[in-house]
Enzyme design. Structure first.
Site, PDB file in Angstrom:
ATOM      1  N   GLU A  52      -7.239   3.487 -11.598  1.00  0.00           N
ATOM      2  CA  GLU A  52      -6.316   3.302 -10.475  1.00  0.00           C
ATOM      3  C   GLU A  52      -4.961   2.872 -11.017  1.00  0.00           C
ATOM      4  O   GLU A  52      -4.876   1.926 -11.802  1.00  0.00           O
ATOM      5  CB  GLU A  52      -6.867   2.263  -9.507  1.00  0.00           C
ATOM      6  CG  GLU A  52      -5.900   1.758  -8.462  1.00  0.00           C
ATOM      7  CD  GLU A  52      -5.308   2.841  -7.578  1.00  0.00           C
ATOM      8  OE1 GLU A  52      -4.100   2.790  -7.309  1.00  0.00           O
ATOM      9  OE2 GLU A  52      -6.076   3.749  -7.159  1.00  0.00           O
ATOM     10  N   GLY A  57      -8.698  -1.388  -4.826  1.00  0.00           N
ATOM     11  CA  GLY A  57      -9.209  -1.109  -3.488  1.00  0.00           C
ATOM     12  C   GLY A  57      -8.466  -0.003  -2.772  1.00  0.00           C
ATOM     13  O   GLY A  57      -8.829   0.371  -1.662  1.00  0.00           O
ATOM     14  N   GLY A  58      -7.396   0.519  -3.397  1.00  0.00           N
ATOM     15  CA  GLY A  58      -6.652   1.605  -2.776  1.00  0.00           C
ATOM     16  C   GLY A  58      -5.679   1.114  -1.722  1.00  0.00           C
ATOM     17  O   GLY A  58      -5.348  -0.072  -1.625  1.00  0.00           O
ATOM     18  N   CYS A  60      -5.834   1.098   1.714  1.00  0.00           N
ATOM     19  CA  CYS A  60      -6.253   0.470   2.974  1.00  0.00           C
ATOM     20  C   CYS A  60      -6.089  -1.045   2.974  1.00  0.00           C
ATOM     21  O   CYS A  60      -5.463  -1.598   3.881  1.00  0.00           O
ATOM     22  CB  CYS A  60      -7.691   0.856   3.321  1.00  0.00           C
ATOM     23  SG  CYS A  60      -8.259   0.114   4.873  1.00  0.00           S
ATOM     24  N   HIS A 462     -21.157  -9.931  31.753  1.00  0.00           N
ATOM     25  CA  HIS A 462     -20.019 -10.001  32.680  1.00  0.00           C
ATOM     26  C   HIS A 462     -19.269 -11.316  32.461  1.00  0.00           C
ATOM     27  O   HIS A 462     -19.899 -12.373  32.339  1.00  0.00           O
ATOM     28  CB  HIS A 462     -20.523  -9.942  34.128  1.00  0.00           C
ATOM     29  CG  HIS A 462     -19.458 -10.182  35.149  1.00  0.00           C
ATOM     30  ND1 HIS A 462     -18.499  -9.239  35.453  1.00  0.00           N
ATOM     31  CD2 HIS A 462     -19.175 -11.287  35.907  1.00  0.00           C
ATOM     32  CE1 HIS A 462     -17.682  -9.724  36.368  1.00  0.00           C
ATOM     33  NE2 HIS A 462     -18.083 -10.973  36.672  1.00  0.00           N
TER      34      HIS A 462
END
Length: 483
Positions: A52, A57-58, A60, A462
């Site tokens: 890399e 981690g790139g 993102c 709810h």
């Protein structure tokens, strides 16, 4: 250490005599799917290396999805301050401290970097910071930060080099030194007037965020509608949202030339329907699409072919044209979402184990993180009509969802397409607060092949937003005409 620095490959390094190091798997590019592949195969005892050039981690966790949503959340908080009186929180004024906004984002990124490093350490996968390129079939050379090189050979190789922001051939654009999403997320000032070229996901998310911080924002798009491929009710909703929040949009426009410099003063001259218009702003952001990172990495030497758009050619198993070489994520033409890259990893993982996992007919969710969000999965109305698929349309405004009233977030709608001859859900779209979370329940039903009645008759807590699926699927459907 924080974000890893870029590495440039010296051209004067002699490497012909270097020995080749053997690995079971070599990965070029550390995107999310690639990272999961590295950790998974290394944990199984295989020798794995990830090459890399910049970000562990790139993109993102460093410069894309997670940092941008961090900034979007800060902008959302700012919007609540402006609406304070509505909630009984009285304040005369407040200030946006962009260095603090940026530092909150940086702190998150640093924590993610540490987590990634620890996972590499625990699994035994080797992370190599450097600029990698193929020098032959399944053989790569890496130039390290100190200028030395290594040569690696993999029994299998995965390419995951991703994409980058595209730059249009507009006179003066390069000289203007515009922002991309990377620089926009590092701003330490609120732009006085931000001009955005491009009305896609990146442009719209950042436009709203910067507007909420206090910028005047103008979005320029070449199409007649924002997100023009979406259904008309979606694009109309986005247009109304931007008008309400004071964001200017200029549609059907082509930028002719640009002068000045982003960060000080920039002038944009455009053509809109034959009429010339001039905009003057302080900052310029280009968000006009993506371009694959396939140049100058020796793919031809590896026997890896590209398609006519410059993406790596792959088959349904994500095999390239070179034996033993796979491609995953955006560089392989995969839809540009991290969650799809994760599934690409699963496809390659299974196929390397002898399976026959393919990418065909995947059910891919889409989410635009404006506020309210846009989330959809399966067929849109536009796609159903183009494919001549008959459907029943269920649709309600968010005002029908009681939880939305407690949040004072009743903007938008929910809609679903259901088959005519069966009760299966063909598609779902939510333009609503936390739409992505609502969509997940519908996606689960679609994966399981459940009829829409299962969601209609479910006992939901709810008040929750997902409870809105009961009035949605209890409403009277219409039968849109199919031409």
């Amino acid at each position: 250490m924080g974000l890893l620095e870029n590495i440039e490959s010296p051209s004067n390094i002699a490497t012909n005599s270097l020995p080749s190091e053997g690995y079971d798997l070599v990965i070029l590019g550390d995107g999310t799917g690639a990272t999961l592949a590295a950790w998974t195969f290394a944990a199984q005892g295989q020798r794995v290396a990830v090459i890399e050039r910049k970000y562990i981690g790139g993109s993102c966790p460093n410069i894309a999805c997670l940092p941008s949503k961090n900034i979007v959340q800060s902008a959302r908080v700012a919007s609540y301050f402006r609406r304070g009186k509505e909630f009984g929180a009285m304040t005369d004024s407040f200030d946006i401290d962009m260095p603090t906004v940026r530092n909150r984002k940086r702190s998150m990124v640093l924590g993610l970097n540490d987590m990634y490093r620890e996972n590499f350490r625990q699994t035994g996968a080797e992370f190599i910071l450097g600029a990698g390129r193929f020098i032959g079939p399944r053989a790569l050379e890496v130039t390290l930060p100190d200028g030395t090189t290594r040569r690696l050979h993999g029994t299998n190789v995965i390419v995951s080099t991703g994409t980058r922001a595209a730059s249009e051939p507009i006179p003066g654009l390069s000289d203007a030194q515009p922002l991309t999403h990377i620089e926009a997320l590092e701003l330490d000032v609120v732009p006085g007037h931000l001009i955005v070229i491009g009305g896609g996901y990146v442009g719209l998310e950042l436009s709203q965020a910067m507007s909420r911080f206090g910028s005047k924002v103008t979005v320029i798009d070449r199409n007649d509608r924002l997100l023009h491929l979406e259904d008309e009710d979606v694009t109309s909703g986005l247009a109304s949202l931007f008008t309400y929040e004071g964001i200017d949009t200029i549609l059907n426009a082509k930028v002719k030339h640009i002068s000045g410099r982003s960060g000080t003063a920039v002038t944009v001259v455009l053509d809109q329907g034959g009429r010339e218009k001039t905009l003057v702003g302080t900052h310029l952001l280009v968000a006009a699409g993506r371009r694959p990172n396939t140049e100058n990495i020796g793919l031809d030497l590896a026997g890896v072919e590209l398609n006519d758009r410059g993406y790596i050619k792959v088959n349904g198993r994500l095999e390239t044209t070179a034996p033993g070489v796979w491609a995953i994520g955006e560089v392989a033409g995969t839809p540009q979402f991290t969650h799809v890259s994760v599934d690409d990893f699963r496809v390659v993982r299974d196929n390397l184990a002898g399976g026959n996992h393919v990418t065909t007919w995947r059910l891919i969710p889409y989410t635009l993180f404006t506020d309210p969000e846009l989330a959809r999965i399966g067929l849109t109305e536009k796609e159903a009509k183009e494919q001549n698929i008959a459907y029943r349309l269920f649709k309600i405004p968010m005002e029908r969802v009681l939880r939305a009233h407690t949040l004072s977030e009743t903007r938008g709608f929910l809609k679903a397409l259901v088959g005519i001859d069966n009760d299966l859900i063909l598609g779902f779209t939510a333009f609503a607060v936390d739409a992505g979370e609502i969509m997940a329940s519908v996606q689960t039903a679609m994966i399981a092949g459940l009829p829409y009645t299962a969601l209609r008759d479910a006992i939901w807590a709810h008040p929750t937003l997902v409870e809105g699926l009961t009035p949605l699927f209890s409403s009277e459907p219409t039968l849109p005409a199919i031409s």
